[in-house]
Design a protein around this motif. Structure first.
Motif, short mmCIF file in Angstrom:
data_model
loop_
_atom_site.label_atom_id
_atom_site.label_comp_id
_atom_site.label_asym_id
_atom_site.label_seq_id
_atom_site.Cartn_x
_atom_site.Cartn_y
_atom_site.Cartn_z
N GLY A 105 31.49 9.67 7.95
CA GLY A 105 30.90 9.32 9.26
C GLY A 105 30.75 10.46 10.32
N GLU A 126 32.95 5.31 6.16
CA GLU A 126 32.27 3.97 6.52
C GLU A 126 32.18 3.46 4.79
N THR A 141 35.75 0.64 7.73
CA THR A 141 35.99 1.67 8.58
C THR A 141 37.35 2.28 8.34
#
Length: 150
Positions: A105, A126, A141
């Motif tokens: 991310g 992610e 996540t």
């Protein structure tokens, strides 16, 4: 003479018992993306006949760990990667073989720059979990850190 080095998936299977238990298969492991598959196994089904939520969590977390090791493996002499927290959403019924695709991310260079500055960087990974038909059945996540002090 070429060295026969184990793949990242082989190393994870050798060091993480749950990877072996669930028979996870590492299809792609790069610093940009990791794709891990879990075969359909009745021993790990839920009451609906699909993969149990705990098995899917482990699949997604394993994919996130693979991309973290691929992206930051060169930092292991000075930092330890640790999962800090995770959130998962189960979106659709998962049945059969499922795959988890993980992506960083934040840019790896940004994370390493924080480590270079003496900080303990945190970064999200992610993960999308999909059925074989491509339908996303879950999203996760996982926030990781690189703890200085390898």
């Amino acid at each position: 003479m070429a060295e026969n080095r184990p793949s990242l998936g082989e190393m994870m299977a050798a060091t993480v018992p749950m990877v072996r238990t669930l028979g996870l298969e590492f299809l792609e492991t790069t610093a940009e993306r990791a794709v891990v598959a879990m075969p359909d196994q009745s021993a790990y089904h839920n009451h609906l006949g699909g993969p149990h939520a705990g098995a899917m969590f482990t699949l997604a977390e394993s994919a996130s760990g693979a991309i973290v090791l691929a992206a930051f493996g060169d930092q292991l002499s000075r930092a330890v990667p640790l999962a800090v927290r995770a959130e998962i959403g189960y979106r659709k019924l998962a049945m059969g073989r499922v795959t988890a695709t993980a992506e960083l991310g934040r840019p790896a260079a940004e994370v390493v720059a924080e480590l270079d500055a003496g900080k303990r960087p945190e970064f999200p990974v992610e993960v999308a979990i999909r059925r074989e038909d491509g339908t996303v059945t879950g999203e996760m996540t996982i926030v990781w850190t690189l703890r200085p002090g390898g």
